[in-house]
Each structure stands twice: as structure tokens, then as C-alpha cells.
Design a protein around this motif. Structure first.
Motif, short mmCIF file in Angstrom:
data_model
loop_
_atom_site.label_atom_id
_atom_site.label_comp_id
_atom_site.label_asym_id
_atom_site.label_seq_id
_atom_site.Cartn_x
_atom_site.Cartn_y
_atom_site.Cartn_z
N GLU A 121 0.84 -1.20 0.00
CA GLU A 121 0.00 0.00 0.00
C GLU A 121 0.87 1.25 0.00
O GLU A 121 0.54 2.24 -0.65
N TRP A 122 1.94 1.21 0.75
CA TRP A 122 2.91 2.30 0.77
C TRP A 122 4.27 1.72 0.40
O TRP A 122 4.94 1.11 1.24
N GLY A 123 4.70 1.89 -0.84
CA GLY A 123 6.00 1.38 -1.28
C GLY A 123 7.13 2.16 -0.63
O GLY A 123 6.93 3.26 -0.09
N CYS A 146 -15.87 11.97 -0.40
CA CYS A 146 -15.68 10.76 0.41
C CYS A 146 -14.89 9.73 -0.38
O CYS A 146 -15.44 9.07 -1.27
N ASP A 147 -13.61 9.58 -0.07
CA ASP A 147 -12.79 8.60 -0.77
C ASP A 147 -12.82 7.28 -0.02
O ASP A 147 -12.54 7.21 1.17
N VAL A 148 -13.16 6.22 -0.76
CA VAL A 148 -13.25 4.89 -0.15
C VAL A 148 -13.01 3.87 -1.26
O VAL A 148 -13.34 4.10 -2.42
N ARG A 177 -12.87 19.41 -0.23
CA ARG A 177 -12.11 18.98 0.95
C ARG A 177 -12.24 17.48 1.18
O ARG A 177 -13.20 16.84 0.73
N TRP A 178 -11.27 16.95 1.92
CA TRP A 178 -11.35 15.57 2.39
C TRP A 178 -12.46 15.50 3.42
O TRP A 178 -12.69 16.46 4.19
N VAL A 179 -13.17 14.36 3.51
CA VAL A 179 -14.29 14.23 4.44
C VAL A 179 -13.81 13.82 5.84
O VAL A 179 -14.60 13.81 6.79
N ILE A 182 -7.69 17.73 -9.38
CA ILE A 182 -6.35 17.29 -8.99
C ILE A 182 -6.35 17.03 -7.50
O ILE A 182 -6.95 17.78 -6.72
N TRP A 183 -5.70 15.93 -7.12
CA TRP A 183 -5.77 15.42 -5.75
C TRP A 183 -4.46 15.57 -5.04
O TRP A 183 -3.45 14.96 -5.43
N PHE A 184 -4.46 16.35 -3.94
CA PHE A 184 -3.28 16.50 -3.09
C PHE A 184 -3.51 15.72 -1.81
O PHE A 184 -4.26 16.16 -0.94
N ASP A 185 -2.87 14.57 -1.72
CA ASP A 185 -3.03 13.70 -0.55
C ASP A 185 -2.17 14.23 0.58
O ASP A 185 -1.00 14.58 0.38
N GLY A 186 -2.75 14.28 1.79
CA GLY A 186 -2.00 14.75 2.94
C GLY A 186 -1.20 13.64 3.62
O GLY A 186 -0.53 13.88 4.62
N ALA A 187 -1.30 12.41 3.09
CA ALA A 187 -0.66 11.26 3.74
C ALA A 187 0.86 11.39 3.75
O ALA A 187 1.47 11.82 2.78
N LYS A 188 1.44 10.96 4.88
CA LYS A 188 2.88 11.03 5.08
C LYS A 188 3.22 10.09 6.23
O LYS A 188 2.54 10.13 7.26
N ILE A 200 -3.20 21.03 6.38
CA ILE A 200 -3.20 19.80 5.58
C ILE A 200 -2.33 18.73 6.24
O ILE A 200 -1.19 18.98 6.62
N GLY A 201 -2.92 17.52 6.38
CA GLY A 201 -2.17 16.38 6.89
C GLY A 201 -2.08 16.32 8.41
O GLY A 201 -1.50 15.39 8.97
N GLU A 202 -2.65 17.30 9.11
CA GLU A 202 -2.54 17.34 10.57
C GLU A 202 -3.62 16.47 11.22
O GLU A 202 -4.78 16.54 10.84
N ASP A 217 -12.37 10.85 6.75
CA ASP A 217 -12.17 9.40 6.95
C ASP A 217 -12.07 8.74 5.59
O ASP A 217 -12.30 9.37 4.56
N GLU A 218 -11.71 7.45 5.61
CA GLU A 218 -11.62 6.69 4.35
C GLU A 218 -12.64 5.57 4.33
O GLU A 218 -12.44 4.53 3.73
N LYS A 219 -13.77 5.80 5.03
CA LYS A 219 -14.86 4.83 5.08
C LYS A 219 -15.98 5.17 4.11
O LYS A 219 -16.90 4.41 3.90
N SER A 255 -7.83 18.85 -1.46
CA SER A 255 -6.85 18.59 -0.40
C SER A 255 -7.64 18.61 0.89
O SER A 255 -8.86 18.86 0.88
N ASP A 256 -6.98 18.40 2.02
CA ASP A 256 -7.69 18.45 3.30
C ASP A 256 -8.45 19.78 3.43
O ASP A 256 -9.54 19.82 4.00
N ASP A 257 -7.86 20.86 2.91
CA ASP A 257 -8.53 22.16 3.04
C ASP A 257 -8.86 22.80 1.68
O ASP A 257 -8.93 24.01 1.55
C1 IPT Z 1 -4.83 10.60 4.87
C2 IPT Z 1 -4.13 11.91 5.01
O1 IPT Z 1 -3.62 12.06 6.30
C3 IPT Z 1 -5.13 12.99 4.76
O2 IPT Z 1 -4.45 14.21 4.78
C4 IPT Z 1 -5.87 12.78 3.43
O3 IPT Z 1 -5.03 13.08 2.36
C5 IPT Z 1 -6.37 11.36 3.34
O4 IPT Z 1 -5.36 10.45 3.57
C6 IPT Z 1 -6.99 11.04 2.01
O5 IPT Z 1 -7.63 9.81 2.07
S1 IPT Z 1 -3.75 9.34 5.20
C7 IPT Z 1 -4.75 7.95 5.46
C8 IPT Z 1 -3.85 6.81 5.82
C9 IPT Z 1 -5.80 8.18 6.52
#
Ligand code: IPT
Length: 457
Positions: free
Chosen positions: A37-39, A250-252, A202-204, A160-166, A226-228, A206-208, A195-197
Motif C-alpha cells: 500500500e505504501w512502497g 468521500c474517498d473509499v 475537501r477531504w471528508v 487534482i488530488w493533493f493527498d496529505g498522507a505522510k 493539511i495532513g494534521e 475518513d476513508e470509510k 486537499s484536506d482544506d
Molecule cells: C490521509 C491523510 O492524512 C489525509 O491528509 C488525506 O489526504 C487522506 O489520507 C486522504 O484519504 S492518510 C490515510 C492513511 C488516513
């Protein structure tokens, strides 16, 4: 005259996005081939070798699900680029696929166009491969350059999608989001930035695939980093006092993971429908992910599930049992804003009450079966606000022949109430008991959902 807007209001691109309701995500890349899932970013490009990639097949899957926009992960956290970027060697160019002359982004966009779908792209800010990651200026320039490639080389991009994941142990790195967003808008004027904001979507939180039962399109962007961690509830519910129109997406995934794994299967139809009610039915757009496999196709069982889902939505909402009924309301503004507008199936017509109405008895709208007709029988109530002029409803309740059957807080673009069992009656009344301004309703619909399983509520 038409009613005045209650700020904030959506842009035309945001409105177009909101009315899509269901869109699709395709996570495909190095992780598909490494069961990850995360390379880590150290993967050998030669591992990327889909045997028979067919993006048109992905599009047919998206259409079967009822989607009108498809978003591709062009680069995930492992840094491997699905297009032959001029700014890195870590891309499809270094892979055996199509003898190093392939371009997944190009094939994806062409396939989308050929099937009448709009395209969007995801470019991960977190990059575990590139040596510039961690050097603020160099990496931000690299990222800018890739935005430029993706937004000038492939025609119109709708989102365009800016993921906050890190990762927790990720190298410290400041992303220049404001500059990136500016570049994006300069290259594609009508794009929606996720993006989150936001700024557009905006991101909702959760990923459910579930929004809050209260869900405002507005937030204060200044309250979000973003990402906090800790922003999830705010994102899930929005802010009735928000000054920025940034509705949630809602991304799922239809499976457990975002990427394809041999041992995972698609969620059952009942679960996908539950997601639909909790996302589209709570004022959101549903971004449903399907992972193509190592062959480069969406598996037959997943396509079948997406088709079942699309057909179920059509079965439930393709017929409006309120059609042909008579609408009246606590008041009508007149001049094209009559109560019957909620029955015409159009997004741009709506019922508007008079300004005084709310100060007297409160606002309501009622659908009535003519005496000669059969009573209504339904188990889903659909209420829609004309959000082009702002989101207003704070609290509402639904009565059938005077008995309460459902209630809730916000409505927004669409609010769905799935009732535990069918109800019958001749009068369906929706009360708007609290609001930020006179409510403007574009639709009240009644539906029959045959998929409500006993106990599934
Ligand atoms: C999560 C990010 O933290 C959040 O900023 C957002 O981009 C979200 O992904 C998009 O699905 S990370 C996830 C492992 C909850």
C-alpha cells in the motif's frame, strides 16, 4: 425578484462537481506489483510490467458504476511515475512495459475521453524515492515541474488530488501548497483542487465513505492544516459559520486496500449502498476506488460489483414516486419559485418561500396524492437544496399524514433518509425548523429501495 444568496456560495466548477455525485479513483502503480500500500521508493522499475493494460476497460467499469469523472494516481508515495516525466528516471520509461515507451496517464486520459468521461489526476506530495525530497527548494521545484507536465500535456483535467498522507518517520519537508495551488489554477482555470482544506473540494476526514450526519459544505480554511491529525471531525461535519465553500469528497475503496492485492475482494452491494447513503445522501461526492490488477485490468468480479451498484442506484432513484403529486407550501414567493418546482427533476428550478413566512409558523412544503390516486408508499425520502445560492437548512423533519418518519440537521445538495420499513400515506410534509435563511428546495423525492435488508439499518 429571485432570493438573495446566503454566503458562501459554490463556484460553477464546484457545482458541476457536486452534481456528479459518484466519481471514481484508480490506484495503480508500483504497489500493484509488490503487494504493497505504501512502497518504499527502492522498487526496481522493471517490476512494473502489466501484461495487458486496458484503460478503456477501466472506463467501462466506471460508467457501469454511474461515474462521470475518473481520477488516476499518477505518482504514489513510492515516487514511481506512470508517465515518462522529463524530471526523473524513476518512471514507466525505465520499465519493460511497452518497451519503455508507454504512458499510463496518456492512455488513461484518452480512454476517458473515448468513453465520454472527464479525467482527474493524483500526484503524491510525499515521495520516498526522489533524492530531492527533504531539500525544500529543490523538491518543491521538482513537484511544480511535474504539475506543469501533467497539467499542460494531457488536455483538460477536471480535478487534482493533493493527498496529505505522510509516514510518521518521513523526512521533514515543507510543501509549498499555496504556490502549487496557484500554478494549478493558472494552468487549468476550471479545475477543482482537492486537499484536506480545498480550496475547491475537501477531504471528508475518513476513508470509510461516511460524512457526518450534519454536513456543511462550508468551512474556515484557516482552521485546517493539511495532513494534521485532529482535523477529521471538523472536515466530517463542516462549519455552519464557515466562510469558505469547500464541500467534502468521500474517498473509499471497493476493496480493503487502495491497491490491488490477490487476497482481497470487493465489498458486498449492501455495504456499497450504505456508503452511498452516507456520502451522496449527506451532501457529499462519493469517490469510489477500484484497483486494476497486475494484468492492468479491473477484475471481472469487481466490475460486476460496480455494475450491480450502478444498477441499484438506478433502480432506487430512477423512479420518483412523488411524480404527479400536488405540491403546496407554507408560502410561495411566486414568479417562478412555486412549490411544484421540487417535482420537475431539474437542479436549476426551486421552491422559494416568502421572507415573512419563517417569522410566522415556520417553513414547510407538502406533497399530496390527488384523492383519486393511490397513496404514496416509499422507504426513501430525498431532499435537495438549491445550493447555488448557499446552504441554508440547519434542521428538518419529515411527516407522513401527520406522523413523524424522519428528521435530521443539514440537507445541502442532497439528503437521503432511508427508512427502516416502507411507509404509506397521502400527505408527505417536510418541515424546515431551523435555517440560515429562507430555505430554497430544488427537489423532494420519494423512492422505493428494495435493497433495504431486514436489520441492515
Ligand atoms: C490521509 C491523510 O492524512 C489525509 O491528509 C488525506 O489526504 C487522506 O489520507 C486522504 O484519504 S492518510 C490515510 C492513511 C488516513
Amino acid at each position: 425578484p429571485p432570493p438573495l444568496p446566503v454566503l458562501p456560495i459554490p463556484s460553477s466548477s464546484q457545482l458541476k462537481w457536486q452534481r456528479r455525485e459518484v466519481i471514481m479513483f484508480f490506484h495503480f502503480g508500483m504497489n500493484t506489483f509488490t503487494d504493497s500500500e505504501w512502497g518504499t521508493g527502492t522498487e526496481d522499475p522493471s517490476l512494473f510490467r502489466p501484461a495487458a493494460l486496458n484503460a478503456t476497460q477501466w472506463m467501462d467499469a466506471a460508467r457501469a458504476a454511474g461515474a462521470s469523472l475518473v481520477i488516476l494516481v499518477a505518482k504514489h508515495h513510492d515516487g514511481f511515475c506512470l508517465w515518462p516525466s522529463a524530471y526523473t528516471a524513476h518512471s514507466v520509461r525505465a520499465s519493460p512495459w511497452r518497451a519503455g515507451r508507454g504512458d499510463v496517464v496518456a492512455e488513461f486520459v484518452a480512454a476517458a475521453r473515448s468513453r465520454g468521461l472527464d479525467a482527474g489526476l493524483y500526484l503524491s506530495p510525499w515521495d520516498r524515492h526522489d533524492v530531492r525530497y527533504g531539500q525544500e527548494v529543490a523538491y518543491n521545484e521538482y513537484y511544480e515541474a511535474q504539475l506543469h507536465e501533467l497539467l499542460t500535456g494531457y488536455g483538460s483535467v477536471s480535478e487534482i488530488w493533493f493527498d496529505g498522507a505522510k509516514g510518521k518517520n518521513a523526512t521533514n519537508m515543507t510543501y509549498h501548497f499555496q504556490e502549487w495551488f496557484q500554478t494549478v489554477k493558472q494552468l487549468q482555470r476550471s479545475i477543482n483542487i482537492f486537499s484536506d482544506d480545498g480550496p475547491d473540494v475537501r477531504w471528508v476526514g475518513d476513508e470509510k465513505g461516511y460524512a457526518g450526519t450534519t454536513c456543511w459544505s462550508a468551512v474556515n480554511r484557516s482552521a485546517i492544516t493539511i495532513g494534521e491529525a485532529g482535523i477529521e471531525k471538523y472536515l466530517n461535519e463542516g462549519d455552519p459559520r464557515g466562510r469558505d465553500w469547500v464541500p467534502p469528497e468521500c474517498d473509499v475503496s471497493i476493496r480493503t486496500g487502495w491497491f490491488w492485492h490477490a487476497n482481497e475482494t470487493a465489498k458486498p452491494l449492501a455495504q456499497l449502498l450504505e456508503i452511498y447513503y452516507n456520502s451522496v445522501g449527506r451532501n457529499c461526492v462519493l469517490l469510489l476506488n477500484a484497483p486494476p490488477n497486475t494484468t492492468g485490468v479491473v477484475e471481472d468480479a469487481d466490475v460486476a460489483r460496480l455494475r450491480e451498484f450502478g444498477q441499484a442506484v438506478e433502480t432506487i432513484f430512477g423512479t420518483d414516486l412523488a411524480a404527479g403529486s400536488v405540491a403546496r407550501a407554507s408560502s410561495e414567493r411566486g414568479g417562478g419559485f412555486e412549490a411544484c418546482n421540487v417535482l420537475d427533476g431539474r437542479d436549476d428550478t426551486y421552491w422559494a418561500p416568502t421572507e415573512e413566512d419563517g417569522r410566522r409558523n415556520g417553513y414547510w412544503i407538502e406533497l399530496r396524492r390527488p384523492a383519486a390516486g393511490r397513496p404514496f408508499e416509499f422507504n426513501v425520502v430525498r431532499i435537495q437544496e438549491h445550493v447555488a445560492l448557499g446552504q441554508r437548512v440547519e434542521r428538518h423533519a419529515v411527516y407522513v399524514d401527520g406522523a413523524p418518519v424522519a428528521n435530521g440537521t443539514t440537507v445541502g445538495h442532497k439528503r437521503l433518509h432511508r427508512l427502516p420499513r416502507p411507509v404509506a400515506g397521502r400527505k408527505v410534509r417536510v418541515w424546515i425548523t431551523a435555517r440560515r435563511g429562507p430555505p430554497l428546495l430544488s427537489a423532494v423525492g420519494l423512492h422505493h429501495d428494495p435493497f433495504v435488508a431486514a436489520g441492515a439499518m
